[in-house]
Design an enzyme around this catalytic site. Structure first.
Site, mmCIF file in Angstrom:
data_model
loop_
_atom_site.group_PDB
_atom_site.id
_atom_site.type_symbol
_atom_site.label_atom_id
_atom_site.label_comp_id
_atom_site.label_asym_id
_atom_site.label_seq_id
_atom_site.Cartn_x
_atom_site.Cartn_y
_atom_site.Cartn_z
ATOM 1 N N ARG A 88 0.925 -1.147 -0.045
ATOM 2 C CA ARG A 88 0.024 0.153 -0.036
ATOM 3 C C ARG A 88 0.945 1.423 0.026
ATOM 4 O O ARG A 88 1.981 1.277 0.511
ATOM 5 C CB ARG A 88 -0.867 0.023 1.229
ATOM 6 C CG ARG A 88 -2.047 -1.002 0.998
ATOM 7 C CD ARG A 88 -2.850 -0.723 2.394
ATOM 8 N NE ARG A 88 -2.473 -1.118 3.553
ATOM 9 C CZ ARG A 88 -2.044 -0.405 4.551
ATOM 10 N NH1 ARG A 88 -2.020 0.905 4.388
ATOM 11 N NH2 ARG A 88 -1.469 -1.031 5.660
ATOM 12 N N TYR A 227 -0.965 -3.683 -6.970
ATOM 13 C CA TYR A 227 -1.045 -4.328 -5.666
ATOM 14 C C TYR A 227 -2.442 -4.364 -4.875
ATOM 15 O O TYR A 227 -3.245 -3.518 -4.929
ATOM 16 C CB TYR A 227 0.138 -3.552 -4.595
ATOM 17 C CG TYR A 227 -0.073 -4.302 -3.197
ATOM 18 C CD1 TYR A 227 0.445 -5.484 -3.088
ATOM 19 C CD2 TYR A 227 -0.791 -3.552 -2.153
ATOM 20 C CE1 TYR A 227 0.407 -5.924 -1.785
ATOM 21 C CE2 TYR A 227 -0.812 -4.006 -1.066
ATOM 22 C CZ TYR A 227 -0.342 -5.183 -0.651
ATOM 23 O OH TYR A 227 -0.498 -5.797 0.523
ATOM 24 N N SER A 278 -1.735 -3.236 11.070
ATOM 25 C CA SER A 278 -1.199 -4.237 10.231
ATOM 26 C C SER A 278 -0.008 -4.903 10.646
ATOM 27 O O SER A 278 0.935 -4.370 11.637
ATOM 28 C CB SER A 278 -0.651 -3.464 8.867
ATOM 29 O OG SER A 278 -1.948 -3.034 8.382
ATOM 30 N N CYS A 280 0.264 -7.176 13.103
ATOM 31 C CA CYS A 280 0.193 -7.051 14.563
ATOM 32 C C CYS A 280 -0.562 -8.459 15.064
ATOM 33 O O CYS A 280 -1.084 -8.317 16.304
ATOM 34 C CB CYS A 280 -0.181 -5.941 15.320
ATOM 35 S SG CYS A 280 0.992 -4.850 15.290
ATOM 36 N N ASP A 307 -9.784 -9.415 8.997
ATOM 37 C CA ASP A 307 -9.287 -7.872 8.606
ATOM 38 C C ASP A 307 -10.492 -6.955 8.842
ATOM 39 O O ASP A 307 -9.690 -5.652 9.295
ATOM 40 C CB ASP A 307 -8.838 -8.128 7.232
ATOM 41 C CG ASP A 307 -7.677 -6.882 7.137
ATOM 42 O OD1 ASP A 307 -6.865 -6.573 7.960
ATOM 43 O OD2 ASP A 307 -7.947 -6.115 6.100
ATOM 44 N N ARG A 396 1.693 -12.184 -0.214
ATOM 45 C CA ARG A 396 0.196 -12.450 0.492
ATOM 46 C C ARG A 396 -0.377 -13.660 -0.357
ATOM 47 O O ARG A 396 0.129 -14.097 -1.418
ATOM 48 C CB ARG A 396 -0.398 -11.432 0.017
ATOM 49 C CG ARG A 396 -0.246 -10.013 0.775
ATOM 50 C CD ARG A 396 -0.944 -9.514 1.911
ATOM 51 N NE ARG A 396 -0.437 -8.372 2.751
ATOM 52 C CZ ARG A 396 -1.015 -8.206 3.837
ATOM 53 N NH1 ARG A 396 -2.087 -8.560 4.214
ATOM 54 N NH2 ARG A 396 -0.487 -7.265 4.501
HETATM 55 P P1 GTP Z 1 -3.044 -7.208 7.920
HETATM 56 O O1 GTP Z 1 -3.531 -8.459 7.469
HETATM 57 O O2 GTP Z 1 -1.549 -6.614 7.294
HETATM 58 O O3 GTP Z 1 -3.832 -6.250 8.565
HETATM 59 O O4 GTP Z 1 -2.118 -7.661 9.296
HETATM 60 P P2 GTP Z 1 -2.367 -8.722 10.620
HETATM 61 O O5 GTP Z 1 -2.835 -8.159 11.674
HETATM 62 O O6 GTP Z 1 -3.172 -9.599 10.253
HETATM 63 O O7 GTP Z 1 -1.037 -9.233 10.845
HETATM 64 P P3 GTP Z 1 -0.799 -10.944 10.883
HETATM 65 O O8 GTP Z 1 -1.723 -11.710 11.734
HETATM 66 O O9 GTP Z 1 -0.436 -11.476 9.536
HETATM 67 O O10 GTP Z 1 0.594 -10.814 11.638
HETATM 68 C C1 GTP Z 1 1.633 -11.416 11.708
HETATM 69 C C2 GTP Z 1 2.666 -11.088 12.594
HETATM 70 O O11 GTP Z 1 2.573 -11.046 13.954
HETATM 71 C C3 GTP Z 1 3.856 -12.236 12.221
HETATM 72 O O12 GTP Z 1 5.127 -11.672 12.620
HETATM 73 C C4 GTP Z 1 3.494 -13.011 13.637
HETATM 74 O O13 GTP Z 1 4.645 -13.858 13.820
HETATM 75 C C5 GTP Z 1 3.131 -12.101 14.527
HETATM 76 N N1 GTP Z 1 2.089 -12.679 15.787
HETATM 77 C C6 GTP Z 1 0.959 -13.029 15.481
HETATM 78 N N2 GTP Z 1 0.335 -13.285 16.882
HETATM 79 C C7 GTP Z 1 1.596 -13.074 17.584
HETATM 80 C C8 GTP Z 1 1.642 -13.250 19.037
HETATM 81 O O14 GTP Z 1 0.598 -13.724 19.618
HETATM 82 N N3 GTP Z 1 2.649 -13.324 19.372
HETATM 83 C C9 GTP Z 1 3.794 -12.871 18.842
HETATM 84 N N4 GTP Z 1 4.960 -12.438 19.653
HETATM 85 N N5 GTP Z 1 3.866 -12.547 17.479
HETATM 86 C C10 GTP Z 1 2.358 -12.537 16.853
HETATM 87 MN MN MN Z 2 -4.170 -10.169 8.184
HETATM 88 MN MN MN Z 3 -5.300 -4.963 7.380
#
Ligand code: GTP
Ligand code: MN
Ligand code: MN
Length: 612
Positions: A88, A227, A278, A280, A307, A396
């Site tokens: 983005r 994208y 994002s 997180c 999401d 992705r």
């Molecule tokens: P968007 O799809 O971009 O909106 O982001 P999202 O919030 O869906 O992110 P996603 O779930 O793909 O985040 C993945 C990142 O967070 C990776 O680096 C994971 O390893 C980390 N992650 C997810 N859950 C945890 C957790 O409970 N603990 C830790 N330490 N890392 C986590």
């Molecule tokens: Mn996601």
């Molecule tokens: Mn998102």
């Protein structure tokens, strides 16, 4: 208009005659876009299997889609985007409202007249030699009163096949758009209810790339990027930026939240909506697999969305939520059998991968998947570690939500699911405890407004710098944050039965920089405490910043977290919080007079309590 093209009888990719619409205003808009962009052909998408097969065959022939191993990944494809078009582009994303203050300091703004002129100059003749696709779509279950429709016009067949996975695309959506349009005509109401999105990949020149939103006109114009977040207009552009604006006018909420159902051993299910910035952990939490002991005891987790969440008040005063999307556009790197087995199972077939690496037997691969070494990196070069990661960090997968093993039976419920708890969270190495509960709705809104996430060592620039991202909506709120917070506060009416509000932090680190909390499946322990709080069964201790559990209040057997780590995770540091809440006050002041006094008063109340 290109004389060779009849808008409604263009040569269809399937070789059959294309249809127009029963809605004259839609036909007129398409004709206007055809005249501007000058495509060679026009195709109205019906979303059928045969249409999809034809598009895929054409993209395979021209190299837009590369086949993957048919045995291990049936009906799956790899797409390599232009290396300069992989994410983005917030600095090129604009909200174009007549009044600049309406967009607020949280958005880039451009005058709508100037913005249309700029965009139309880019779109002029841009589809010569290309096919223009008319893509009707519905965000949300097709028969849901909470759902909203749109039509995306695009010259990218990659966008069409992605929209088919991410939305309810094609004939049923067009039928709903026509029904709504004809109903309005009968009642003598002016204007259309569907969002008009115009997209062209253009020449992918980043100097000629803009994503413009016209909330008052329910219009999006996106040029120069292929994208996902910039080109699949149903997602961030419609379901968040335009929808948040519409939601404010109509009294509902469009949020950057996952929706997940937690079923306890008694078979009762509570639904939680959670906003994390994002990368997180939204997709991870939405597909959580309970720890072994919980599974045996009968706990289950049901995915509704990963999401975006649209919520409105039901007749009983509770908030009801739908996932407006039909698929997942998830981050590939880090997805593995240990981190997210549900996601891995979901993407085992009928999946489009974008910018991942491949192994020598044509399987998709990314960092964190397993111990293999890929053959080609995301740009198709022989993999060599000196050239950076094999898969692009923002690579992705696009896949239908129906393929998810934990997909909730209520996910297609037209009335949505009742929300018991709203959870905010960010990536904070220090200060912010594992979990806390807001005192009331106003405090909860302030918790959301205070959200921030720290930059990591993986990114260039200073480490541990807090970036404000209220309610994870910084890149997505289609209007002034001050008005957005006021809108949130307005839900607190006498007869409302609002969800409890919580804040979590899975990312707290120890002195060595290691995560204190195991996260992932173990997060269910924290959700369990929240839901017990919702039911009035769990203990907590009041602090000026909210209600905190002690280690004894959480179910921690088998979590493998030391008592010392738990103490740190649940510690309350008044001095640190005083600085934090002061900084929050300065942030709220950036919005001037427009910031609701209630929110400022809440911040002041907490600051006073911390100074006592
Ligand atoms: P968007 O799809 O971009 O909106 O982001 P999202 O919030 O869906 O992110 P996603 O779930 O793909 O985040 C993945 C990142 O967070 C990776 O680096 C994971 O390893 C980390 N992650 C997810 N859950 C945890 C957790 O409970 N603990 C830790 N330490 N890392 C986590
Ligand atoms: Mn996601
Ligand atoms: Mn998102």
């Amino acid at each position: 208009m290109n004389a060779a093209v009849d808008v409604f009888k263009g040569n269809d990719v399937a070789g059959k005659e294309a249809a127009g619409s029963r809605l004259e205003s839609l036909n007129a808009w398409v004709a206007q876009v055809v005249a501007l962009t000058q495509p060679d052909q026009v195709h109205w998408c019906d979303g059928s299997e045969s249409e999809h097969a034809n598009l895929v065959a054409a993209m395979q022939a021209d190299g837009t889609l590369l086949p993957l191993n048919r045995e291990t990944h049936p009906h799956s494809w790899l797409h390599r985007s232009h290396p300069g078009d992989v994410a983005r582009v917030e600095h090129l994303t604009f909200v174009c409202t007549p009044d600049r203050d309406e967009a607020g300091p949280n958005n880039h703004w451009m005058d709508p007249v100037a913005a249309h002129a700029k965009m139309d100059a880019l779109f002029a003749g841009c589809m010569r030699g290309r096919t223009l696709y008319v893509v009707p779509y519905c965000m949300g279950p097709i028969d849901s009163p909470l759902a909203r429709c749109g039509v995306e016009i695009t010259d990218s067949p990659y966008v069409v096949v992605n929209m088919r996975l991410m939305t309810r695309m094609g004939a049923p959506a067009l039928a709903r758009i026509e029904r709504e349009g004809l109903d309005r005509a009968v009642r003598g109401q002016a204007g259309d209810t569907y969002v008009k999105g115009l997209h062209s990949t253009g020449d992918l020149d980043p100097e000629r790339r803009f994503i413009m939103h016209f909330p008052h006109e329910l219009t999006i114009k996106s040029f120069g990027s292929g994208y996902g977040g910039n080109a699949l207009l149903g997602k961030k552009c419609h379901a968040l930026r335009i929808a948040s604006h519409q939601a404010r006018q109509e009294g509902w909420l469009a949020e950057h939240m996952l929706i997940v159902g937690i079923e306890n051993p008694h078979g009762q299910t509570h639904y939680i909506a959670a906003a994390f910035p994002s990368a997180c952990g939204k997709t991870n939490l939405a597909m959580l697999i309970p720890p072994e002991g919980y599974r045996q005891a009968g706990w289950k987790v049901w995915t509704v969305g990963d999401d975006i969440c649209w919520m409105r008040r039901g007749q009983d005063g509770r908030l009801y939520a739908i996932n407006p999307e039909a698929g997942f556009f998830g981050v590939a790197p880090g997805t593995s059998d240990s981190s997210n087995p549900n996601a891995l199972a979901t993407i085992s077939h009928h999946t489009i991968f974008t910018n991942v690496a491949v192994t020598d037997d044509q399987e998709p691969w990314w960092e964190g998947l397993d111990g293999r070494t890929p053959a080609l990196d995301w740009q198709g070069r022989p993999y060599s570690p000196e050239q950076g990661p094999a898969a692009h960090p923002n690579s992705r997968f696009t896949v239908s939500a129906r393929q998810c093993p934990s997909y909730s039976a209520r996910a297609e419920d037209p009335q949505g699911v009742p929300i018991s708890a709203i959870v905010f969270g960010g990536r904070r190495a220090s200060l912010v405890p594992l979990v806390m509960q807001a005192r009331d709705w106003t405090h909860g809104v302030l918790m959301g407004a205070a959200m921030g996430s720290e930059t990591t060592a993986a990114a260039t620039g200073a480490v541990g710098v807090m970036r404000r991202d209220p309610m994870a909506m910084k890149p997505f709120c289609g209007y002034n944050f001050a008005d957005y917070f006021a809108h949130w506060l307005s839900f607190d009416t006498a007869d409302a039965r609002l969800p409890e509000v919580f804040h979590v932090n899975w990312f707290r680190k120890d002195a060595d920089g290691k995560f204190l909390w195991p996260g992932f499946g173990e997060n269910l322990r924290v959700l369990q405490w929240m839901l017990a709080r919702v039911e009035g069964r769990a203990r907590a201790t009041e602090t000026p910043v909210g209600w905190l559990p002690t280690a004894d209040d959480l179910e921690l057997e088998g979590a493998g977290v030391s008592a010392a780590a738990m103490a740190e995770l649940l510690q309350f540091d008044p001095e640190g919080w005083r600085e934090e809440v002061e900084a929050l006050g300065a942030y709220l002041d950036e919005f001037g007079e427009r910031m609701p006094p209630t929110l400022k008063a809440e911040q002041q109340r907490i600051l006073r309590a911390l100074s006592e």
